[in-house]
Enzyme design. Sequence first.
Site: not given
Ligand code: NAD
Ligand code: TYD
Length: 352
Positions: A87-88, A133-135, A158, A162, A188, A292
């Site tokens: 995902a993005e 995601t919980d978002e 985003y 999702k 995470n 936000h």
């Molecule tokens: P990340 O951005 O670190 O990794 C995303 C990966 O997907 C990358 O390796 C990227 O190269 C790959 N990717 C992107 N576009 C692609 C495409 N078109 N084809 C194939 N691969 C592609 O993301 P993350 O933080 O590891 O999140 C992973 C998943 O978990 C996502 O679906 C996200 O929505 C979900 N998620 C993330 C969080 C968080 O806190 N990071 C929390 C809840 C859910």
């Molecule tokens: P982020 O890590 O981008 O995750 P998400 O927006 O998916 O929750 O941001 C976590 C929180 O931190 C969010 O409330 C936005 C805030 N934030 C800042 O205050 N400064 C920053 O530079 C970034 C990247 C996020």
Amino acid sequence: MAKQPTILITGGAGFIGSHLVRLMVNKYPGYHIVNLDALTYAGNLENLTDIEAAPNYTFVKGDITDAQQMQSLFAEWSFDGVIHLAAESHVDRSISNPMSFIETNIVGTVILLNAARAHWGDFSGKRFYHVSTDEVYGSLGETGFFTEDTAYDPRSPYSASKASSDHLVRAYHHTYGLPIVISNCSNNYGPYQFPEKLLPLMINNIRNNKPLPVYGDGQYTRDWLWVEDHASAIDQVYHQGQDGQTYNIGGNNEWKNIDLVHQLCDVMDQLLGRPDGTSRELITFVKDRPGHDRRYAIDATKIKNELGWEPAVQAEEGLRKTAAWYLANTEWLERVTSGAYQAYYDKQYQPQ
Ligand code: NAD
Ligand code: TYD
């Protein structure tokens, strides 16, 4: 001999995906794990050097928005299951460029669903798992929690993308009978997170004595989960979750952003041997993120009661481990911030 279970993990070179791939490759030597990743800016194969030579692991560079490539991949591998993370993932990028979120998160998910539908016969023994995601639930006030029954109310491009892919995964379950599970997880944190997200960005800036940009008033609240706890939850949901069900995953670990950044500053001062208060002086309140979301908080009762999953790593321990990991891996940080990591695939996987 029975066929070796073969699981496709998409997005396995990303932050959460790389922890999941490592867990699955090490924990299930009898499985074959195929990691499909497009290696966008967020994909980094250097996250997986420790398991890249494992006999039960294959990396495939590929794009989930390429329907022909996904059809060929499913034809070649005969997957038993898909755990879909590609995902993005960054909210700020979705505000400046929503279209790539629509393409990857929505269209790419449907392309994978179509490939599964086309190649999975009567679906017996199959499972399509969407990691979400919980978002999708929107924003909370001062009290309350997201449960699996909370109505969807996504508010950023985003989270809307999702939510849309969650709906489509459920639609394929109800319409075609595709066996699915979905989990919706909170924020995470931990090793290998791209330093555009809050914690690695702040750690990198503290290390380089650069300002720490806190959006708006800093009173926004997130529920933080140690990334390896998320990977273990995904493992449990994949293996034990009930068909068609959704599971919320959270850390029971709410922090206001400013409190988390303060705590991080104090840990970093200790680890760097700097006088108390040094890093806090770098905090700079900056213009807020448009739209936000004020607060996210997960009620993870269902996964606890039904699957027995609970987070293992507590807040203070996790924050310290995270800060220590980035400080012990400054080369990883340097290679990510310089872009050098992007040459790894060509060096390691392409014939010279
Ligand atoms: P990340 O951005 O670190 O990794 C995303 C990966 O997907 C990358 O390796 C990227 O190269 C790959 N990717 C992107 N576009 C692609 C495409 N078109 N084809 C194939 N691969 C592609 O993301 P993350 O933080 O590891 O999140 C992973 C998943 O978990 C996502 O679906 C996200 O929505 C979900 N998620 C993330 C969080 C968080 O806190 N990071 C929390 C809840 C859910
Ligand atoms: P982020 O890590 O981008 O995750 P998400 O927006 O998916 O929750 O941001 C976590 C929180 O931190 C969010 O409330 C936005 C805030 N934030 C800042 O205050 N400064 C920053 O530079 C970034 C990247 C996020």
